[in-house]
Design an enzyme around this catalytic site. Structure first.
Site, PDB file in Angstrom:
ATOM      1  N   CYS A  26       1.854 -11.734   4.593  1.00 17.39           N
ATOM      2  CA  CYS A  26       1.863 -10.941   3.432  1.00 17.39           C
ATOM      3  C   CYS A  26       3.237 -10.226   3.569  1.00 17.39           C
ATOM      4  CB  CYS A  26       0.673 -10.096   3.152  1.00 17.39           C
ATOM      5  SG  CYS A  26       0.774  -9.268   1.553  1.00 17.39           S
ATOM      6  N   ARG A  41      -6.045  -0.231  -8.499  1.00 18.43           N
ATOM      7  CA  ARG A  41      -6.080  -1.221  -7.257  1.00 18.43           C
ATOM      8  C   ARG A  41      -7.287  -0.536  -6.405  1.00 18.43           C
ATOM      9  NH1 ARG A  41      -1.673  -4.631  -4.876  1.00 18.43           N
ATOM     10  NH2 ARG A  41      -3.427  -6.145  -4.623  1.00 18.43           N
ATOM     11  N   ASN A  93      -6.619  -5.556   5.244  1.00 17.69           N
ATOM     12  CA  ASN A  93      -5.226  -5.950   4.704  1.00 17.69           C
ATOM     13  C   ASN A  93      -5.341  -7.379   4.000  1.00 17.69           C
ATOM     14  OD1 ASN A  93      -2.234  -5.594   5.184  1.00 17.69           O
ATOM     15  ND2 ASN A  93      -2.341  -7.187   6.418  1.00 17.69           N
ATOM     16  N   LYS A  94      -4.072  -7.804   3.727  1.00 17.02           N
ATOM     17  CA  LYS A  94      -4.115  -8.793   2.821  1.00 17.02           C
ATOM     18  C   LYS A  94      -5.146 -10.227   3.373  1.00 17.02           C
ATOM     19  CE  LYS A  94      -2.512  -9.272  -0.335  1.00 17.02           C
ATOM     20  NZ  LYS A  94      -3.098  -9.224  -1.659  1.00 17.02           N
ATOM     21  N   ALA A 127       0.892  -1.118  -0.008  1.00 15.18           N
ATOM     22  CA  ALA A 127       0.092   0.080  -0.013  1.00 15.18           C
ATOM     23  C   ALA A 127       0.678   1.076   0.047  1.00 15.18           C
ATOM     24  CB  ALA A 127      -1.009   0.084   1.280  1.00 15.18           C
ATOM     25  N   GLY A 128       1.816   1.343   0.788  1.00 10.69           N
ATOM     26  CA  GLY A 128       2.721   2.487   0.795  1.00 10.69           C
ATOM     27  C   GLY A 128       3.313   2.866  -0.598  1.00 10.69           C
ATOM     28  N   ASP A 136      -3.736  -1.857   4.369  1.00  2.00           N
ATOM     29  CA  ASP A 136      -3.994  -1.432   3.118  1.00  2.00           C
ATOM     30  C   ASP A 136      -5.113  -0.102   3.308  1.00  2.00           C
ATOM     31  OD1 ASP A 136      -2.839  -2.858   0.749  1.00  2.00           O
ATOM     32  OD2 ASP A 136      -3.358  -4.279   2.483  1.00  2.00           O
TER      33      ASP A 136
HETATM   34  C1  RUB Z   1      -0.053  -5.982   0.490  1.00  2.00           C
HETATM   35  C2  RUB Z   1      -0.532  -5.752   1.802  1.00  2.00           C
HETATM   36  C3  RUB Z   1       0.408  -5.170   2.876  1.00  2.00           C
HETATM   37  C4  RUB Z   1      -0.075  -3.805   3.079  1.00  2.00           C
HETATM   38  C5  RUB Z   1       0.892  -2.770   3.700  1.00  2.00           C
HETATM   39  O1  RUB Z   1      -0.785  -6.579  -0.536  1.00  2.00           O
HETATM   40  O2  RUB Z   1      -1.400  -6.345   2.261  1.00  2.00           O
HETATM   41  O3  RUB Z   1       0.209  -5.866   3.995  1.00  2.00           O
HETATM   42  O4  RUB Z   1      -0.284  -3.154   1.552  1.00  2.00           O
HETATM   43  O5  RUB Z   1       1.904  -2.861   3.255  1.00  2.00           O
HETATM   44  P1  RUB Z   1      -0.454  -6.506  -1.843  1.00  2.00           P
HETATM   45  P2  RUB Z   1       3.162  -1.709   3.218  1.00  2.00           P
HETATM   46  O6  RUB Z   1       0.664  -7.429  -2.109  1.00  2.00           O
HETATM   47  O7  RUB Z   1      -1.568  -7.142  -2.804  1.00  2.00           O
HETATM   48  O8  RUB Z   1      -0.341  -4.928  -2.403  1.00  2.00           O
HETATM   49  O9  RUB Z   1       3.366  -1.622   4.693  1.00  2.00           O
HETATM   50  O10 RUB Z   1       4.434  -1.876   2.299  1.00  2.00           O
HETATM   51  O11 RUB Z   1       2.482  -0.396   2.695  1.00  2.00           O
END
Ligand code: RUB
Length: 331
Positions: A144, A74, A223-224, A30-31, A213
Site C-alpha cells: 500500500c 470511512r 492495515n490495507k 490514515a494520517g 490504520d
Molecule cells: C492506506 C493504508 C496505509 C495507512 C497508513 O489505506 O492502509 O497503510 O492508512 O498510512 P487507504 P499513513 O489507501 O485505503 O486510505 O502512514 O499515510 O497514515
C-alpha cells in the site's frame, strides 16, 4: 504551524468537499484522513453564522453534527475518530476560553491546526525512529502507501543507506504504485510486484514495513488488505515485520479485531460493472487484521514499542476520553 502550512489538498476546501474527498479517497491514508477531518471541523464552524448570544453550546451542536458526518466517511482508520476526539476534547477542557461564539470558532480553528501540526511532526519523528531499522545493502518489502513508511525509507536513504524496496502494487486501488513512485523520485531503488508475487520473491527480504490504520488496544493491527498475508510470509521466513503508527492510530475503544468495522468498498473497484455477472457477489474489504504475535514492533513517534504497550500509549494521550462520549459511532 500556520494555516499556509496545512496540506493544499484540503486547506481551502469546504466541509462538504472534505467529506466527499475522504469518501472518494481523493484524500486517503490514515494520517491524512485524520488531518483532513480535524480541518473539516474547522471549515464547518468557520462557515457557520453563529451569534454571540447563542453561546458556545450552539457551537458544540454544530461541531457534533459535523463530527458525525466526518466519522461516517470511512469506518476503519481510527486516526479519523481520534482527530475528531482531539478537537472535541480540547474544546471541552477549555470552557474558560470560549465565552462567545467567535471564541468558539477561534478555539476550534486552533485545535484543528494543532492536530495538523502534531500529526506532521509525528511522521517526522517516526522516520527518525524507524530509519535505524532499515538494512544498509538490504531489501525492504512494503504494501500500500503509507506516508510514515515512505518518510522512514527516505530518512534512511538520506542517511546514506543503500537498499532496495519491493513495493506490492496493492489491488484493487494500486496504492503501491504511489509508494514506488514516491520512493524512486527520492532516489531509492524500487521494484514493483503484484501482491501474489510477494512470497515468490521473499527469500531476499530483510525487513517488512507497513503503515497502520488502526492499532487495537491489544496490539492487533488493521492495515490495507493483504497486510496479514504479508505478516504471515514474514513470519515463515523469520523476517522482522514492523508497522509505523503515530500514537493517534491506536484506538481508545477497540480491544481487538471483533471491535473494528472493516470497510467494504464498491465492487466496481474489483471488476467493471459491465463485466460483472449478475449472480456473482464481489467482496472488497479494504483492510485486514494482523495478530500481535506477527508484529515485531510498532514504530511510533514515542519510540519503538511492543504491541502489548499500545494500550498504555493511547491512555497516556487520551486518558479515558473516547469519541463515543461525544458522537454516536453506531448510529
Ligand atoms: C492506506 C493504508 C496505509 C495507512 C497508513 O489505506 O492502509 O497503510 O492508512 O498510512 P487507504 P499513513 O489507501 O485505503 O486510505 O502512514 O499515510 O497514515
Amino acid at each position: 504551524m500556520d494555516v499556509e502550512d496545512v496540506e493544499e489538498l484540503f486547506r481551502d476546501s469546504s466541509f462538504e468537499q472534505i467529506v466527499e474527498d475522504i469518501k472518494s479517497m481523493r484524500i486517503r491514508g490514515a494520517g491524512r484522513i485524520g488531518r483532513a477531518a480535524a480541518w473539516g471541523l474547522r471549515q464547518n464552524i468557520l462557515s457557520t453564522e453563529g451569534h454571540d448570544d447563542e453561546g458556545y453550546s450552539r457551537g458544540y451542536e454544530y461541531n457534533y453534527s459535523a463530527a458525525e458526518t466526518l466519522y461516517d466517511t470511512r469506518p476503519t482508520a481510527v486516526s479519523l475518530a481520534n482527530a475528531l476526539l482531539f478537537v472535541l476534547k480540547g474544546l471541552q477542557t477549555d470552557p474558560d476560553q470560549m465565552v462567545t461564539f467567535k471564541d468558539f470558532k477561534q478555539r476550534t480553528s486552533s485545535l484543528a491546526l494543532d492536530f495538523n501540526e502534531l500529526s506532521i511532526n509525528a511522521v517526522d519523528t517516526i522516520a527518525l525512529n524507524g530509519k535505524e531499522l532499515v538494512p544498509d545493502g538490504g531489501v525492504v518489502q512494503t504494501i500500500c502507501n503509507s506516508t510514515a513508511v515512505v518518510q522512514t525509507l527516505i530518512a534512511a536513504h538520506k542517511e546514506g543507506k543503500d537498499f532496495l524496496v519491493r513495493a506490492a502494487e496493492t489491488r484493487p486501488r494500486y496504492q503501491g504504485r504511489i509508494t514506488a513512485r514516491q520512493l524512486v523520485e527520492a532516489g531509492i531503488r524500487v521494484e514493483l510486484c503484484v501482491d501474489n508475487a510477494i512470497r515468490h520473491h521473499f527469500s531476499d527480504v530483510d525487513l517488512v514495513l507497513v503503515g497502520a490504520d488502526t492499532v487495537c488496544k491489544s496490539g492487533e493491527l488493521f492495515n490495507k488488505i493483504g497486510t496479514s498475508n504479508l505478516a504471515a510470509i514474514a513470519k515463515d521466513h523469520g523476517v522482522p515485520f514492523y508497522t509505523c503508527a503515530e500514537w493517534y492510530k491506536i484506538s481508545t475503544e477497540a480491544e481487538s479485531l471483533a471491535d473494528v468495522e472493516v470497510e467494504e468498498r464498491a465492487s466496481s473497484e474489483v471488476i467493471p460493472d459491465d463485466e460483472l455477472h449478475q449472480d456473482i457477489k464481489v467482496r472488497n474489504p479494504a483492510f485486514d487484521a494482523t495478530k500481535p504475535d506477527l508484529i515485531s514492533g510498532i514504530i511510533t513517534d514515542e519510540g519503538i514499542i511492543q504491541p502489548g504497550e499500545a494500550r498504555e500509549l493511547i491512555k497516556k494521550h487520551f486518558g479515558t476520553w473516547k469519541i463515543s462520549g461525544f458522537i454516536g459511532p453506531d448510529d
